[in-house]
Structures are given as C-alpha cells and as structure tokens.
Design a protein around this motif. Structure first.
Motif, short mmCIF file in Angstrom:
data_model
loop_
_atom_site.label_atom_id
_atom_site.label_comp_id
_atom_site.label_asym_id
_atom_site.label_seq_id
_atom_site.Cartn_x
_atom_site.Cartn_y
_atom_site.Cartn_z
N ARG A 362 0.75 -1.09 -0.02
CA ARG A 362 0.04 -0.12 -0.04
C ARG A 362 0.91 1.34 -0.04
O ARG A 362 2.11 1.13 0.58
CB ARG A 362 -0.67 0.14 1.15
N ASP A 386 -4.02 0.70 -4.60
CA ASP A 386 -4.89 1.27 -3.77
C ASP A 386 -5.71 0.62 -2.82
O ASP A 386 -5.74 -0.84 -2.92
CB ASP A 386 -5.43 2.33 -4.75
N ASP A 387 -6.93 1.19 -2.11
CA ASP A 387 -7.73 0.38 -1.47
C ASP A 387 -8.38 -0.55 -2.33
O ASP A 387 -9.15 -1.52 -1.72
CB ASP A 387 -8.63 1.37 -0.78
#
Length: 490
Positions: A362, A386-387
């Motif tokens: 991340r 990313d998330d």
C-alpha cells in the motif's frame, strides 16, 4: 483422405504428415504449387464465412519443402511466412517433422505474433472456445489445450536453445560494467544507480579474477542492517566500507542466522561463450540469480578472463522471439491466452483459501516493510495498489539504489518513510504525485502468450503485472523466470 493430428503412410511406407496451407489475401482463384506437387498447381478452397481466405491440406513426408501460391494466374509468395530467394525468385519454405500436429486451422488476421507483420494459423472454432466461454468472458483452463502441442513447443524451444550459444547474445556495440571489490559500497551503489543497472560482476585484482556479483539485494540487506540497533555498520562506515568487507560481513550474518558452524563461500555463477543458451537459462533459474557474466579465458589456467557480456533471461527470450517470428506455427502454445497457461503468480480465488497470497504494498507501507517483503517473498518487485487493489506503481529491488543518490539514506528512517515518499526520492524529489503508472509494464489475462513474450523480451522488462481491463485491479504477475520455468519444464 485426412485425419487430424495423425500420421499415415503412403504405399511406399513413407510416413506422411497432414499439413495445412493458407492464403489469406484474397483472389478469385487460388492454387498452391511446390516441391511436393512437382510444381503442378493444386486448387485451394475458400474458408466458409471468410471468402478472402483460401486453404488446402497436403500430406507431406518429413523434411524441407518449398512452395508458392498461384493467385488469379500469378505466382506469389506470402511475405509474412518464412521464405528464401531461389533461382525462381522468392519461395516460401516449411520444415515438416514427424512431431507435427497440424490440426484444421485458419489464419486470424486479428492475431499478430511477435511483430505487426506476422500471423498465426489458428482454428477459428477452437479460438472462440478457448478465448471466450459461453458467457462471452470466461477463459478455459489449460486442461482444454493440447498436451501434445505443449510438448511440441517445449521440444522445439529446447532444441533451439541447445543449438545456439552464449556468444550470440553479445550486442554489436555496448558496455559492460564491472566493479572492483575494494570500492566503498556507497560508491558502488551510486554507480549502479547512475548506470541504470541492478547487478554488476566483481573483480578482485589481488586474485586476478571475477569473484562474485553485487546486486540491489546487497544494498537492501545493508539498509536493513543500518536500521537495526547495534549494527556494526554506520552511515559513516558506509562511505569507506568496501564491497569485499561487506561480503565478508554478509557471510558472517548469514552463518549466524542459519546456525552454520563455518561460512561457505558461494561460487560465482558464470558462463563461457560456447555455452548453450539452454545452459545459460538453467544456470539463472537453478541458482536464483538475475544475470550470469559471460567470461572468455585466453589460457588453460583460467587467468586474466575477459568479461564479454552479462547474460540475462531477457536476452535469451529475445533470441527465441526473433528466431520464431517468421514461423509462429512451430510453437502452437503461443496462440493460447495467458490465463489458459499455468504460468505466473495469481491472486487466489475464494475457492483457494490455502493458496499463498500475491504480495502487494500500500502507499502507506514503510520502506522497511517493503524490503522485508521483497526478501521474504523472494521476488524482485511488488505491485503497489490502492484500497480497491488497483495498480498504482511498482516497487523493485533496484529502486533501493536510488537512496544512494545524494546520501538520501542518511536522513530517512526506514520504519517511518513510506513507499509514497520513497518513490518521490526515486523519480523526482520535487514531485507532487509520487506515482508513475508509466513504469508499470502491464498485460491482460486474455492477452495471447506471444504478446506476453514479446513484452518481456524488451530491455529492462523483467515482469508484467496482470490487471483487469478498465479498473487495473491487480490479478497476478508473470516474470521472466516464470516463463522459462514453464517453457523448459523445470
């Protein structure tokens, strides 16, 4: 008569191989003539639904054959297939072997192989079935492909690699960087960064020979030692600590961790100009190294070797792509999509809870966590997501050498500095975004295998991140070593 994928014998006992010929450039009347027809003209028939594509099947004995097409009364050759110049002008050529598996096929004009001008014979129905399932999206597993086609492809690649030598990897011009073991490690890694390379052979003047290789992994281990309390290496010592001293310290540290009574020096993995390309690839795979120096010795006592080249899997793959570019049907496995082939590391499916997850980072991950993951996962790079697990960038072992520039390592904390910040040091200290998707070499799971090989053969490319079309959600990663383990069956 014709029996797909089977050999049969003529009255004289000669084994004949059913072989398909295709002309895909249109015409009203198309014939084929060749050494196997006595240069008489045999008719070709248009493919149903593709009036510009003509085909025929000829049963040929194993061996080398020449042929041309007669299109509307004019003798022509296919420039996108293997051809040579003869007394009669250009003629196409084909080498038929007893291992040929020439199933009914047609040319797909939508499927270039290893170059914009080449093409591949594919069965249209099989193509639709393998590339698109009943839902229009799913792709069938490798079990639906032909094991014989895989073995044929592997056999031909093994034969090619065994017949071609390491000296063929040498470029017409270029430079090879070697480092003196008495150089300070800080200066050595600054050289690696400036030269844009991740490894360099090490020369020991006192011994008069190459003794090892310095890689980005060494700098990773050094940085980890610097970040530990009680380390014998300090920032100041990094300025004067030599490569040879570090190698000795690394050997000691490894012996302590592994509980070895005596440290054992690892032999330099090297090659000679007359080693086969297959030997080169196997040495890289079996020893877990990225490159192998090609050394030439002028005397039998192995003194004063000349460093000719630093061989890599990328260079070997480039030779394969160049050789088979004009004879794509010789490697049937190249026509299948990446997802249909057991190669690479993929994100586990929900039905595979016990499978090892794909290593990802991340933006908020620390450099320390990244270095640890690179070592534990035994990989050379890790995708940054990313998330939503969409690809942002990639962090590689070689990126750590950027910290040697301007003594960056002296004013950062590995535990506190994030990957986001580290990428700013790598690309541009004044950058405001920190991510560069242009550095990521990507592919889709539906990409044909030949397209994957073509991209991996490009200079500086060691792996492709497999992403979902549109979202760029990471689905897997395929590396050069993955490809060669698959092709060589190791």
């Amino acid at each position: 008569m014709y029996t797909s994928g089977m050999e049969f014998s003529s009255d004289s006992g000669v084994v004949l191989i059913p072989t398909r010929f295709v002309w895909r450039y249109g015409g009203r009347a198309v014939y084929i003539g060749g050494s196997f027809t006595g240069w008489t003209q045999w008719p070709m028939t248009p493919v149903e639904g593709c009036p510009t594509v003509f085909q025929t099947i000829c049963s040929l004995p194993p061996g080398f054959h020449q042929y041309k097409f007669v299109v509307d009364g004019e003798w022509r050759h296919d420039e996108n297939q293997t051809f040579i110049n003869s007394n009669s002008g250009p003629v196409n050529t084909i080498l038929v072997t007893r291992e040929s598996n020439c199933r009914p096929s047609m040319l797909s004009s939508q499927m270039p192989l290893l170059g914009p001008e080449s093409s591949m014979d594919v069965d249209n129905e099989t193509f639709q079935r393998v590339f698109r399932g009943s839902d229009g999206k799913s792709i069938e597993s490798f079990s639906m492909t032909s094991e014989k086609e895989l073995e044929v492809s592997r056999h031909r690649i093994a034969v090619f690699l065994s017949m071609h030598m390491a000296h063929e990897l040498l470029p017409e011009s270029g430079k090879v960087v070697a480092l003196d073991v008495d150089l300070p490690v800080k200066q050595a890694f600054h050289i690696l960064h400036e030269q844009g390379i991740s490894t360099a052979p090490l020369w020991d003047f006192s011994k008069g020979k190459f003794v090892g290789v310095l890689s980005a992994l060494d700098f990773i281990l050094i940085m980890r030692e610097l970040g530990r309390h009680g380390s014998n290496l300090t920032e100041e010592e990094l300025e004067t600590h030599t490569i040879s001293a570090w190698k000795e310290a690394k050997l000691y540290l490894n012996s302590q961790v592994k509980g070895l009574g005596n440290a054992v020096t690892r032999q330099l993995v090297q090659a000679r100009p007359d080693d086969s390309l297959k030997d080169i690839a196997l040495k890289i795979l079996q020893n877990g190294v990225a490159t192998v120096p090609v050394l030439h010795y002028t005397s039998v006592d192995t003194s004063n070797p000349h460093l000719l080249h630093v061989a890599s899997l990328s260079g070997v793959l480039k030779c394969i792509c160049r050789f088979f570019k004009h004879s794509p049907s010789a490697l049937p496995v190249l026509q299948f999509p990446l997802r249909a082939i057991p190669v690479g590391t993929w994100v586990p499916k929900p039905s595979e809870p016990n499978r090892r997850p794909l290593a990802v980072l991340r933006p908020s991950s620390s450099i320390s966590a990244a270095l640890t993951l690179l070592i534990q996962a035994e990989v050379s790079s890790i995708p940054i997501v990313d998330d939503n697990d969409s690809l942002l960038d990639i962090y590689s072992r070689s990126d750590i050498t950027a910290l040697a520039k301007d003594k960056t390592y002296t004013h950062i904390n590995l535990e506190e500095t994030t990957i986001y910040q580290a990428l700013q040091y790598r690309d541009d200290p004044f950058s405001t975004h920190g991510f560069s998707n242009q550095r990521c070499q990507m592919c889709l799971q539906s990409d044909p295998f030949h397209k994957v090989l073509d991209r991996l053969s490009q200079p500086g490319v060691r792996r492709l991140v497999i992403v979902e079309a549109g979202s760029k959600r990471v689905e897997g990663i395929v590396s050069l070593s993955d490809v060669f383990r698959f092709l060589l069956g190791v």
